[in-house]
Scaffold this motif. Structure first.
Motif, PDB file in Angstrom:
ATOM      1  N   GLN A 158      -9.242  -0.669  10.952  1.00 38.89           N
ATOM      2  CA  GLN A 158      -9.716   0.009   9.744  1.00 38.89           C
ATOM      3  C   GLN A 158      -8.625   0.942   9.242  1.00 38.89           C
ATOM      4  N   LYS A 159      -8.320   0.808   7.951  1.00 40.01           N
ATOM      5  CA  LYS A 159      -7.290   1.673   7.364  1.00 40.01           C
ATOM      6  C   LYS A 159      -7.946   2.628   6.379  1.00 40.01           C
ATOM      7  N   PHE A 160      -7.614   3.908   6.489  1.00 39.51           N
ATOM      8  CA  PHE A 160      -8.162   4.905   5.568  1.00 39.51           C
ATOM      9  C   PHE A 160      -7.029   5.506   4.743  1.00 39.51           C
ATOM     10  N   ARG A 198       5.841   2.733  -1.066  1.00 39.01           N
ATOM     11  CA  ARG A 198       4.602   3.440  -1.394  1.00 39.01           C
ATOM     12  C   ARG A 198       3.396   2.508  -1.259  1.00 39.01           C
ATOM     13  N   GLY A 199       2.343   3.058  -0.711  1.00 40.37           N
ATOM     14  CA  GLY A 199       1.151   2.243  -0.466  1.00 40.37           C
ATOM     15  C   GLY A 199       1.250   1.422   0.807  1.00 40.37           C
ATOM     16  N   GLY A 200       2.294   1.685   1.607  1.00 37.93           N
ATOM     17  CA  GLY A 200       2.605   0.826   2.750  1.00 37.93           C
ATOM     18  C   GLY A 200       1.645   0.893   3.930  1.00 37.93           C
ATOM     19  N   SER A 201       0.727   1.868   3.925  1.00 36.60           N
ATOM     20  CA  SER A 201      -0.224   1.914   5.042  1.00 36.60           C
ATOM     21  C   SER A 201      -1.130   0.685   5.047  1.00 36.60           C
ATOM     22  N   ASP A 202      -1.381   0.128   3.879  1.00 37.56           N
ATOM     23  CA  ASP A 202      -2.173  -1.114   3.818  1.00 37.56           C
ATOM     24  C   ASP A 202      -1.479  -2.189   4.645  1.00 37.56           C
ATOM     25  N   THR A 203      -0.161  -2.252   4.505  1.00 37.77           N
ATOM     26  CA  THR A 203       0.603  -3.281   5.209  1.00 37.77           C
ATOM     27  C   THR A 203       0.594  -3.030   6.716  1.00 37.77           C
ATOM     28  N   SER A 242      -1.768  -3.616  -9.787  1.00 42.94           N
ATOM     29  CA  SER A 242      -3.022  -3.066  -9.246  1.00 42.94           C
ATOM     30  C   SER A 242      -2.750  -2.451  -7.889  1.00 42.94           C
ATOM     31  N   LYS A 243      -2.839  -1.120  -7.821  1.00 36.30           N
ATOM     32  CA  LYS A 243      -2.376  -0.453  -6.600  1.00 36.30           C
ATOM     33  C   LYS A 243      -3.443  -0.400  -5.525  1.00 36.30           C
ATOM     34  N   VAL A 244      -4.561  -1.081  -5.741  1.00 31.93           N
ATOM     35  CA  VAL A 244      -5.644  -0.992  -4.751  1.00 31.93           C
ATOM     36  C   VAL A 244      -5.197  -1.569  -3.404  1.00 31.93           C
TER      37      VAL A 244
HETATM   38 MG    MG Z   1      -2.966   2.762  -1.379  1.00 26.88          MG
END
Ligand code: MG
Ligand code: ADP
Ligand code: ASP
Length: 409
Positions: free
Chosen positions: A6-8, A150-155, A208-210
């Motif tokens: 799970q990523k927050f 940026r946004g790399g926690s999703d990865t 889309s940065k989601v």
């Molecule tokens: Mg993000």
């Protein structure tokens, strides 16, 4: 019993109260018998604050030291979340990317994950611990700290899920799924129950940065079941799937979503001779400066001369303009123009493949609103236009309405 990653995201861990709420949520799954690996971002605004600090020292700050700085944001949240688990009587272990260890290439600020040694995590899970991992970071082969863009926690979340063969990677964020467009721009946007990887990739790559695009690529490549959910409300969220089920495919929408990108800038060089090698002479120096080019347009030549327009990330605008001005002198071009007040709006959908006339409908909708189109690019499943930034909201809403996206198809 399942293994869940799970990523927050930043808003979900934006305050101590929210971190405590994340701990309670994860414990709900743990108590249900699941093995839990939690990936967290920095507290909301923290990465931007660190970037701003760096820029006070050096407006061009990038590379190794920027990565050393930026990764501290996630180190704070892993420790706080692990403490929240321990306070509740659960054993937990927090790890930085380097400790895991997540090995990346050496491309600082936009590194790619090469491998994950998950031995420590697997061992912790066997011992019943909750594992907390810092998103967005790794180390290269020389142990230099790197970040994933940026946004790399999703990865990080998806890559860990792939390495651990998790049953699902769940991306918890501040919206309850993937919508037909950013619900902050179009309140009428509709949540999708499912979206294909192909469409999600296109949406992510078009702004889309989601979800970070690399996370979607990774999940598709390693067949990781991926879901986007709200960390604040209960719900099923949006599942990213390989294809729509038979029932969905039948009623599949032409357009599944609208993406936009505010980070674009446009450059034009007018009056260059229309001879072989000109595109290379213009774009070669841009690529040598490590600037990525997005859309490219070359006019039909008149009198042996032509114009050449392309777009780059706004952060690269000044550097690209300076490079183009040098090229213009060399090529004796008539003039160079730049505009960093533009945006790109795109419609996306696999249903577009089998339907003609979607482009003209898109142009009709925009023209009805008096929106001038500066550039156009198409592929099998998307049509993008570049317009003045003042038309972003109007354009997105008009297209959402015009293609009837608020009604479930
Ligand atoms: Mg993000
Ligand atoms: P996090 O900090 O949890 O990673 P992000 O800000 O990176 O969250 O991503 C979530 C945001 O993405 C939402 O708040 C929303 O404004 C934006 N967004 C853009 N396009 C979409 C879309 N099609 N569906 C849902 N959210 C979207
Ligand atoms: N904290 C990083 C960022 O703001 C990574 C992330 O949140 O995914 O970009």
């Amino acid at each position: 019993m399942a293994l869940l990653v799970q990523k927050f995201g930043g808003t979900s861990v934006g305050t101590v109260e929210r971190i405590e709420a994340v701990a309670d949520k994860v414990i709900g799954y743990k108590d249900a018998g699941h093995d839990m690996v939690v990936v967290v971002s920095a507290m909301s605004g923290e990465t931007n604050r660190l970037v701003a600090l760096a820029k006070q020292i050096d407006p061009q700050a990038r590379g190794r030291e920027l990565d050393v700085l930026l990764t501290t944001g996630e180190q704070v949240t892993i420790a706080l979340l692990a403490m929240a688990f321990e306070k509740r009587g659960y054993t937990a272990r927090s790890y930085t990317g380097g400790q895991v260890k997540i090995t990346t290439d050496s491309a600082h600020n936009k590194a790619r994950i090469k491998s994950i040694d998950h031995a420590k995590i697997s061992d912790d899970l066997r011992q019943g611990r909750i594992v907390v991992v810092a998103g967005f970071q790794g180390v290269d082969e020389q142990d230099n700290i790197t970040t994933l863009g940026r946004g790399g926690s999703d990865t990080t979340g998806v890559a860990l899920a792939a390495a651990l063969k998790a049953d699902e990677c769940q991306i918890f964020t501040d919206v309850d799924g993937v919508y037909t467009t950013d619900p902050r721009v179009e309140p009428q946007a509709r949540r999708l129950d499912v979206i294909t990887f192909e469409e999600m990739l296109e949406m992510a790559s078009l702004g889309s940065k989601v979800l970070q695009i690399r996370a979607v690529e990774f999940a598709q490549k390693y067949k990781v079941p991926l879901r986007v959910l709200s960390s604040f409300e209960e719900g099923e969220g949006t599942l990213i799937t390989t294809e729509y089920g038979a029932d969905k495919a039948m009623e599949q929408a032409l357009i599944s979503g609208i993406a936009f990108n505010r980070d674009e800038a446009q450059l034009t060089i007018n009056g260059v001779s229309d001879t072989p090698g000109v595109a290379y002479q213009i774009l070669g120096p841009i690529s040598d400066a490590n600037i990525e080019v997005d859309m490219i347009l070359q006019n039909v030549s008149a009198d042996g001369n032509t114009d050449f327009t392309f777009t780059v990330h706004r952060n690269d605008f000044d550097m690209a303009l300076a490079s183009l001005q040098q090229t213009a002198e060399r090529l004796k071009a008539r003039e160079v123009r730049g505009n960093n007040k533009i945006v790109k709006i795109s419609i996306v959908g696999v249903g577009m493949r089998s339907h003609a006339g979607i482009a003209s409908r898109m142009f009709e909708i925009l023209s009805n609103e008096g929106i001038n189109i500066l550039m156009i690019a198409t592929s099998e499943i998307k049509i993008s236009v570049v317009v003045d930034e003042k038309y972003l909201e109007l354009g997105v809403r008009a297209l959402h309405d015009g293609f009837d996206l608020k009604t479930a198809s």
